[in-house]
Design a protein around this motif. Sequence first.
Motif, short mmCIF file in Angstrom:
data_model
loop_
_atom_site.label_atom_id
_atom_site.label_comp_id
_atom_site.label_asym_id
_atom_site.label_seq_id
_atom_site.Cartn_x
_atom_site.Cartn_y
_atom_site.Cartn_z
N LYS A 1 0.83 -1.21 0.00
CA LYS A 1 0.00 0.00 0.00
C LYS A 1 0.86 1.26 0.00
CE LYS A 1 -4.33 -1.61 1.96
NZ LYS A 1 -5.32 -1.36 3.01
N LEU A 2 1.98 1.24 0.73
CA LEU A 2 2.88 2.39 0.72
C LEU A 2 3.46 2.61 -0.68
CD1 LEU A 2 4.75 2.06 4.13
CD2 LEU A 2 3.28 3.94 3.40
N SER A 3 3.82 1.53 -1.33
CA SER A 3 4.32 1.64 -2.70
C SER A 3 3.24 2.20 -3.62
CB SER A 3 4.78 0.28 -3.21
OG SER A 3 5.90 -0.18 -2.49
N LEU A 4 2.02 1.74 -3.44
CA LEU A 4 0.90 2.24 -4.23
C LEU A 4 0.71 3.73 -4.01
CD1 LEU A 4 -1.45 1.52 -6.15
CD2 LEU A 4 -2.82 1.04 -4.11
N ALA A 5 0.73 4.15 -2.76
CA ALA A 5 0.59 5.58 -2.44
C ALA A 5 1.72 6.38 -3.08
CB ALA A 5 0.56 5.79 -0.94
N SER A 6 2.91 5.85 -3.05
CA SER A 6 4.06 6.53 -3.64
C SER A 6 3.90 6.69 -5.15
CB SER A 6 5.34 5.74 -3.33
OG SER A 6 6.44 6.32 -3.96
N VAL A 7 3.45 5.64 -5.81
CA VAL A 7 3.24 5.74 -7.26
C VAL A 7 2.15 6.76 -7.57
CG1 VAL A 7 2.50 4.49 -9.33
CG2 VAL A 7 4.12 3.42 -7.76
N TYR A 8 1.06 6.72 -6.83
CA TYR A 8 0.01 7.71 -7.04
C TYR A 8 0.55 9.13 -6.85
CZ TYR A 8 -3.99 4.48 -7.35
OH TYR A 8 -4.89 3.53 -7.75
N ALA A 9 1.32 9.34 -5.80
CA ALA A 9 1.87 10.68 -5.53
C ALA A 9 2.78 11.11 -6.67
CB ALA A 9 2.61 10.68 -4.20
N THR A 10 3.60 10.20 -7.15
CA THR A 10 4.50 10.51 -8.26
C THR A 10 3.73 10.87 -9.51
OG1 THR A 10 6.17 9.02 -7.34
CG2 THR A 10 6.41 9.60 -9.65
N MET A 11 2.59 10.23 -9.71
CA MET A 11 1.74 10.51 -10.87
C MET A 11 0.96 11.80 -10.72
SD MET A 11 0.16 6.69 -11.49
CE MET A 11 -0.84 7.16 -12.91
N GLY A 12 1.02 12.41 -9.54
CA GLY A 12 0.26 13.62 -9.29
C GLY A 12 -1.16 13.35 -8.82
N GLN A 13 -1.47 12.10 -8.54
CA GLN A 13 -2.80 11.72 -8.05
C GLN A 13 -2.79 11.72 -6.52
OE1 GLN A 13 -4.34 8.17 -9.89
NE2 GLN A 13 -3.66 8.81 -11.91
N LYS A 14 -2.68 12.93 -5.98
CA LYS A 14 -2.52 13.08 -4.53
C LYS A 14 -3.70 12.53 -3.74
CE LYS A 14 0.54 17.04 -4.77
NZ LYS A 14 0.79 18.42 -4.32
N GLN A 15 -4.91 12.73 -4.22
CA GLN A 15 -6.07 12.25 -3.47
C GLN A 15 -6.08 10.73 -3.39
OE1 GLN A 15 -8.15 14.26 -1.61
NE2 GLN A 15 -8.59 12.25 -0.75
N ASN A 16 -5.70 10.06 -4.47
CA ASN A 16 -5.61 8.60 -4.42
C ASN A 16 -4.54 8.17 -3.43
OD1 ASN A 16 -7.64 8.05 -6.27
ND2 ASN A 16 -6.24 8.01 -8.01
N ALA A 17 -3.41 8.86 -3.41
CA ALA A 17 -2.34 8.54 -2.46
C ALA A 17 -2.84 8.73 -1.03
CB ALA A 17 -1.12 9.42 -2.73
N ILE A 18 -3.54 9.81 -0.78
CA ILE A 18 -4.08 10.08 0.57
C ILE A 18 -5.08 9.01 0.96
CG2 ILE A 18 -5.55 11.68 1.86
CD1 ILE A 18 -4.04 13.96 0.34
N ASN A 19 -5.93 8.60 0.03
CA ASN A 19 -6.91 7.55 0.33
C ASN A 19 -6.22 6.24 0.72
OD1 ASN A 19 -8.97 9.34 -0.26
ND2 ASN A 19 -9.29 8.54 -2.31
N VAL A 20 -5.16 5.90 0.02
CA VAL A 20 -4.41 4.69 0.36
C VAL A 20 -3.78 4.82 1.74
CG1 VAL A 20 -2.44 3.25 -0.27
CG2 VAL A 20 -3.98 4.07 -2.05
N LEU A 21 -3.20 5.97 2.02
CA LEU A 21 -2.59 6.19 3.35
C LEU A 21 -3.64 6.09 4.45
CD1 LEU A 21 -0.18 9.08 2.40
CD2 LEU A 21 0.48 6.76 3.10
N ARG A 22 -4.83 6.62 4.20
CA ARG A 22 -5.90 6.52 5.20
C ARG A 22 -6.32 5.07 5.42
NH1 ARG A 22 -8.83 11.92 3.27
NH2 ARG A 22 -7.72 13.34 4.65
N SER A 23 -6.28 4.27 4.36
CA SER A 23 -6.64 2.86 4.53
C SER A 23 -5.58 2.12 5.33
CB SER A 23 -6.87 2.18 3.18
OG SER A 23 -5.68 1.90 2.51
N ILE A 24 -4.32 2.53 5.19
CA ILE A 24 -3.27 1.92 6.02
C ILE A 24 -3.49 2.27 7.48
CG2 ILE A 24 -0.80 1.83 6.52
CD1 ILE A 24 -0.29 2.56 3.57
#
Length: 82
Positions: free
Chosen positions: A39-62
């Motif tokens: 999940k951390l890797s997923l959040a990192s990829v989303y953040a790198t892609m500029g999809q900050k809200q998706n990254a935040i959602n993943v972090l909240r699920s963690i």
Amino acid sequence: VIISDNRFLSTYVNVGDYESALNILNVRLTADPKNKDTKLSLASVYATMGQKQNAINVLRSIIADDPTFKEQGEYYISELSK
């Protein structure tokens, strides 16, 4: 065929093929839905892609899965929210 190997994942991220990286991570999450490292890797990829809200959602699920991650997760969320 998706090969769930860290060498492929790293290569995809390094060359900017984020869709392939997301495919690998999603396959991993299907097999182990609460894996914090994936999940951390997923959040990192989303953040790198500029999809900050998706990254935040993943972090909240963690945080929901692992309350001991709350302080670190909230820090990452605050950094993404800037």
